[in-house]
Motif scaffolding. Structure first.
Motif, PDB file in Angstrom:
ATOM      1  N   PRO A   1      -3.062   2.085   3.276  1.00  0.00           N
ATOM      2  CA  PRO A   1      -3.438   3.508   3.205  1.00  0.00           C
ATOM      3  C   PRO A   1      -2.362   4.378   2.566  1.00  0.00           C
ATOM      4  O   PRO A   1      -2.673   5.411   1.995  1.00  0.00           O
ATOM      5  CB  PRO A   1      -3.633   3.894   4.676  1.00  0.00           C
ATOM      6  N   ASN A   2      -1.102   3.970   2.661  1.00  0.00           N
ATOM      7  CA  ASN A   2      -0.040   4.804   2.116  1.00  0.00           C
ATOM      8  C   ASN A   2       0.340   4.469   0.681  1.00  0.00           C
ATOM      9  O   ASN A   2       1.263   5.055   0.133  1.00  0.00           O
ATOM     10  CB  ASN A   2       1.214   4.707   3.000  1.00  0.00           C
ATOM     11  N   ASP A   3      -0.365   3.516   0.071  1.00  0.00           N
ATOM     12  CA  ASP A   3      -0.102   3.233  -1.342  1.00  0.00           C
ATOM     13  C   ASP A   3      -0.486   4.442  -2.186  1.00  0.00           C
ATOM     14  O   ASP A   3      -1.531   5.043  -1.976  1.00  0.00           O
ATOM     15  CB  ASP A   3      -0.948   2.037  -1.820  1.00  0.00           C
ATOM     16  N   ILE A   4       0.356   4.764  -3.145  1.00  0.00           N
ATOM     17  CA  ILE A   4       0.016   5.830  -4.098  1.00  0.00           C
ATOM     18  C   ILE A   4      -1.027   5.257  -5.065  1.00  0.00           C
ATOM     19  O   ILE A   4      -0.812   4.201  -5.649  1.00  0.00           O
ATOM     20  CB  ILE A   4       1.261   6.275  -4.887  1.00  0.00           C
ATOM     21  N   VAL A   5      -2.141   5.939  -5.196  1.00  0.00           N
ATOM     22  CA  VAL A   5      -3.242   5.407  -5.993  1.00  0.00           C
ATOM     23  C   VAL A   5      -2.819   5.109  -7.437  1.00  0.00           C
ATOM     24  O   VAL A   5      -3.199   4.091  -8.008  1.00  0.00           O
ATOM     25  CB  VAL A   5      -4.439   6.385  -5.957  1.00  0.00           C
ATOM     26  N   GLY A   6      -1.998   5.981  -7.981  1.00  0.00           N
ATOM     27  CA  GLY A   6      -1.565   5.798  -9.365  1.00  0.00           C
ATOM     28  C   GLY A   6      -0.805   4.497  -9.591  1.00  0.00           C
ATOM     29  O   GLY A   6      -0.704   4.013 -10.715  1.00  0.00           O
ATOM     30  N   ASN A   7      -0.248   3.933  -8.509  1.00  0.00           N
ATOM     31  CA  ASN A   7       0.501   2.682  -8.655  1.00  0.00           C
ATOM     32  C   ASN A   7      -0.388   1.450  -8.518  1.00  0.00           C
ATOM     33  O   ASN A   7       0.082   0.330  -8.657  1.00  0.00           O
ATOM     34  CB  ASN A   7       1.608   2.598  -7.596  1.00  0.00           C
ATOM     35  N   LEU A   8      -1.671   1.658  -8.193  1.00  0.00           N
ATOM     36  CA  LEU A   8      -2.570   0.524  -7.984  1.00  0.00           C
ATOM     37  C   LEU A   8      -3.292   0.183  -9.286  1.00  0.00           C
ATOM     38  O   LEU A   8      -3.485   1.032 -10.139  1.00  0.00           O
ATOM     39  CB  LEU A   8      -3.609   0.854  -6.919  1.00  0.00           C
ATOM     40  N   GLY A   9      -3.722  -1.062  -9.396  1.00  0.00           N
ATOM     41  CA  GLY A   9      -4.491  -1.478 -10.561  1.00  0.00           C
ATOM     42  C   GLY A   9      -5.891  -0.889 -10.511  1.00  0.00           C
ATOM     43  O   GLY A   9      -6.348  -0.417  -9.487  1.00  0.00           O
TER      44      GLY A   9
END
Lengths: 332, 499
Positions: B136-144
């Motif tokens: 949940p705390n992943d920054i969306v911009g860093n995800l594929g």
């Protein structure tokens, strides 16, 4: 709602093959803090004998930076939405004068407060409406507004300063100390804490960041992005109005020269603090530190005996270096 | 007869006097997956934007459970339990997964402040149910991009929903991920959700959908039961004529006795590319198959000098080349057409012409200034050659359809006359008509002697184009197959699993 049965045996989870990188403490978010500490240490050592580290001098820095800090925390919201407000310096001047005129006309401290804040809110409202209703870029709207408001500030008293003879007003909004704590420091901290909570802990703050992060996506998610933008410009207007009141209270007068060039210091403080000029990322505490750092550099250079021209050059250089360094770190 | 959950009746909409939807009717039943199909500009997206409150219809009514509803904004749509998963993602890259999922609906503490802890907990539960391995705390911009899709779906399902609109949900997913999505859709269906499914991928539609409605040029063409119709009929509805045989593979003659144009030896780059070797011969189309995360795109990026190489050699025409930057790659005769054309391939606000001539500006000089006449000629030539549908070469690229934008990206690189073309997902998100045209263009390029590498997660596309396919898994080439050895898509699917 989806059920648990989705985990049928033998199914591979999405991306299970890709291990998530461990979230590490991202030091580049804190670069301004290190820079600030570096500047403090440098001046503390090199200017020790000149009294840089004395309580008096440090409190003086707090006094000198209060207006920039207060406008900076509001500007953090504007820049977080990907916009900019260049009119804050001029608004400060006009607000100092309307506040002084209201007090001179016998409306008292409250009248002065209402006039100053009202001036700021009206400028913010006009900015916000032009930007959201007529979809004019904020750079142009506020650039134009900067001239209009400055002109009004000069015109309203024909460039004459307006003295304020209301000791309660002057004490509360600029000149006073509570114990040994300058009232300006109290206002700065109050504004910072309130703005920090607003940005980090309320849906308004979240929607501000969303608007700047990807405006169309935010709109699809139900964020009223135009309302958010209007609000953030009301915010800088209000903060500029309050800064005008603080200038007036500190100098016991309203004057059209107050806030001259403040818009650039304010924007520099926000960017130095780590707020992205492209929107979507903002930090109020960073802005406060950015503002204090600029103030500290100014103060240190004055104590060093540099004249204004040298100060300006060194300040500019430091700002460019700090931002460039932060950018470089971000790339790695 | 069962009352449809959603009925849209005689919906019309025009923009600036141009009719985009002309009295279109459409209905979806509870527990039904209903495909909405049509070429670009058919009006699918507009119809769905009316349903989700992004646009208001000029005419027509919307009924939910037989009751007339007014949908004028996204809030109205939400209050009628309509959720949409957008093709152009509706996520904020700078916010975390949890912040995105609960944007504007955050739970609050008694003081009215955001209760992030609860949002994170709920997101965690939701992601667990969906079996999505993100935090949940992943920054969306860093995800594929594939994880964006899952975040998007999680976001839609985090609120009470009856009607779920999916716009090209699989365009960024691999086969495996698509399967999981489909089994998930099946369950949603069983739970009584009405699902409107927009896609250009025919096999998907026939696999997952109950009914198909086709629009063409803003008009309703037909609604068919999936089990009572077939691919040809649907394609005929969409294009309004018989489908061409673009997806049929034809053996193309070329020689493998010569020096390969491009040879990659033991390439290593980052964590995704561990050991990749392959050759491409003049006139050959090499397909690269693999799951998301297998290192397909990363291999292309490393060859092209975007990502740093950590080992291995690149030989062009048998000669070893050092490619450290994209300009090095261009000088060596390479061209890379990236996966995300809107982000990486095109300057959307610039005209068709400006985009096409961008890589060859230095060759279009007349003295110190740009030779406008030559530039216009160049741009017109490619617009014609690639059949780019545009009013003229000065039109803003953003205003063109996805298929035509993709063709501009192609033109842009062809203008530089490269020897080797690497295409990453060349037909992603374009309609069937544009897709077949792009496939034709790629074949023509190969016929003219260029070496072509096609990276694709669409097996029919790989099967239609490739003379040879290499399968990648975990950063390595695990299998190499000549096209003549591949008899069905299943064989490719097995190959990319790495066993």
């Amino acid at each position: 709602m989806p059920s648990k049965e989705i985990n049928a045996p033998g199914q591979v989870a999405f991306g299970k093959s890709k291990p998530r990188p461990v979230q590490k403490l991202d030091w580049r978010n804190y670069i301004v803090y290190f820079a600030f500490i570096g500047v403090l240490i440098y001046f503390s050592i090199s200017l020790f004998d000149d009294g840089f580290v004395s309580t008096d001098n440090l409190l003086n820095i707090a006094r000198q930076t209060a207006m920039i800090s207060i406008m900076g925390v509001a500007m953090t919201f504007v820049i977080s939405t990907g916009e900019i407000d260049l009119s804050v310096g001029s608004t400060t001047a006009l607000a100092s004068l309307t506040a002084a005129l209201a007090i001179q006309s016998g409306f008292g401290m409250l009248g002065g407060l209402v006039a100053g804040l009202g001036t700021g809110l009206i400028v913010g409202l006009i900015n916000g409406l032009l930007i959201t209703r007529f979809v004019i870029p904020s750079f142009l709207v506020t650039l134009g507004m900067m001239g209009i408001v400055k002109g009004m500030a000069m015109w309203v008293t024909d460039t004459a300063p307006v003295p304020i003879i209301n000791s309660a007003f002057n004490f509360l909004f600029g000149s006073g100390d509570i114990g040994s704590v300058p009232i300006l420091l109290v206002w700065t901290l109050l504004a910072t804490v309130a703005a920090h909570i607003l940005l980090r802990k309320t849906s308004f703050g979240r929607q501000t960041l969303a608007t700047g992060g990807n405006e169309s996506a935010a709109r699809f998610s139900g964020v009223k992005t135009h309302r958010i933008k209007l609000m953030v410009f009301l915010g800088t207007g209000l903060a500029a109005g309050f800064a005008g009141i603080l200038y007036a209270g500190r100098m016991h007068a309203g004057r059209y020269t107050f806030g001259d060039g403040d818009e650039l210091s304010v924007i520099a403080a926000v960017i130095l603090g780590g707020t992205s000029l492209f929107g979507g990322v903002g930090t109020v505490i960073g802005t406060l530190i950015g503002s204090l750092m600029i103030g500290t550099i100014n103060n240190g250079l004055i104590i060093m005996g540099l004249d204004v021209s040298q100060q300006m050059m060194i300040k500019g250089l430091i700002i460019i270096l700090a931002v460039a360094f932060g950018k470089k770190a971000m790339k790695n | 007869m069962e009352q449809p959950l959603l009925m849209m009746e005689n919906i019309s909409k025009s923009f600036n006097g141009i009719t985009v939807l002309d009295s279109v009717s459409f209905s979806v039943k509870k527990g039904e997956v209903h495909a909405l199909m049509g070429g670009n500009g058919a009006g699918k997206s507009t119809l769905m934007k009316i349903l989700t409150g992004v646009y208001s219809a000029d005419q027509g009514d919307i009924f939910i459970d037989g009751k007339k509803v007014e949908i004028h904004n996204t809030d109205d749509a939400r209050n009628n339990y309509i959720s949409m998963i957008f093709q152009e993602f509706s996520l904020i890259p700078s916010l975390t997964v949890a912040q995105n999922i609960f944007l504007t609906r955050e739970s609050k503490t008694s003081l009215g402040l955001l209760n992030d802890k609860q949002c994170i907990e709920e997101t965690e539960k939701l992601l667990e149910e969906l079996d999505v391995d993100i935090h949940p705390n992943d920054i969306v911009g860093n995800l594929g991009v594939g994880y964006w899709q899952m975040t998007e779906i999680a976001k839609a399902l985090s609120q009470e929903t009856k009607i779920l609109v999916m716009d090209e949900p699989t365009s960024s997913l691999t086969q495996k991920e698509t399967e999981i999505l489909f089994s998930f859709i099946q369950r949603l269906k069983n739970k009584g959700y009405a699902i409107i499914y927009i896609s250009h991928r025919m096999e998907e539609i026939f696999e997952i959908c109950d009914r198909i409605t086709v629009l063409r040029d803003g008009k309703f063409v037909a609604t068919e039961e999936c089990r009572n119709t077939d691919l040809d009929t649907v394609i005929q509805h969409i294009v309004g004529r018989d489908s061409n045989k673009a997806f049929e593979w034809k053996e193309r003659p070329y020689s493998t006795d010569v020096t390969p144009v491009l040879e990659v030896k033991n390439l290593q780059a980052g964590s995704k590319v561990k050991d990749v070797s392959f050759k491409v011969f003049p006139g050959e189309i090499l397909g690269i198959a693999g799951l998301m995360g297998s290192g397909r795109s990363e291999t292309a990026r490393a060859i092209f000098g975007i990502d740093a190489k950590e080992g291995g050699e690149i030989l062009i025409n048998g000669e070893q080349k050092t490619i450290k930057t994209a300009p090095d790659a261009i000088d060596a005769g390479l061209a890379l057409i990236p996966e995300d054309r809107r982000m990486q391939g095109l300057i959307l606000e610039h005209s068709v012409k400006e985009n096409i001539i961008l890589p060859i500006l230095s060759k279009l000089k007349k003295g110190p200034v740009l030779d406008e006449a030559k530039a216009n000629e160049m741009a017109s030539h490619f617009v014609e050659k690639l059949r780019i549908k545009t009013d003229d070469i000065f039109k803003t690229s953003r205003l063109l359809s996805g298929g035509n934008q993709q063709k501009i990206v192609l033109a842009k690189w062809l203008a530089n006359n490269p020897e080797i073309l690497i295409l990453d997902e060349p037909t992603i998100g374009v309609d069937i008509g544009a897709k077949t045209e792009i496939i034709d263009v790629i074949r023509e390029l190969a016929d003219s002697g260029k070496a072509i590498v096609v990276i694709s997660s669409e097996f029919p596309e790989l099967m239609a184009l490739s003379d040879r396919v290499i399968a990648m898994h975990n950063g390595q080439v695990v299998k190499e197959l000549r096209r003549t050895e591949i008899h069905s898509e299943e064989e490719l699917q097995h190959a990319i699993q790495g066993n």
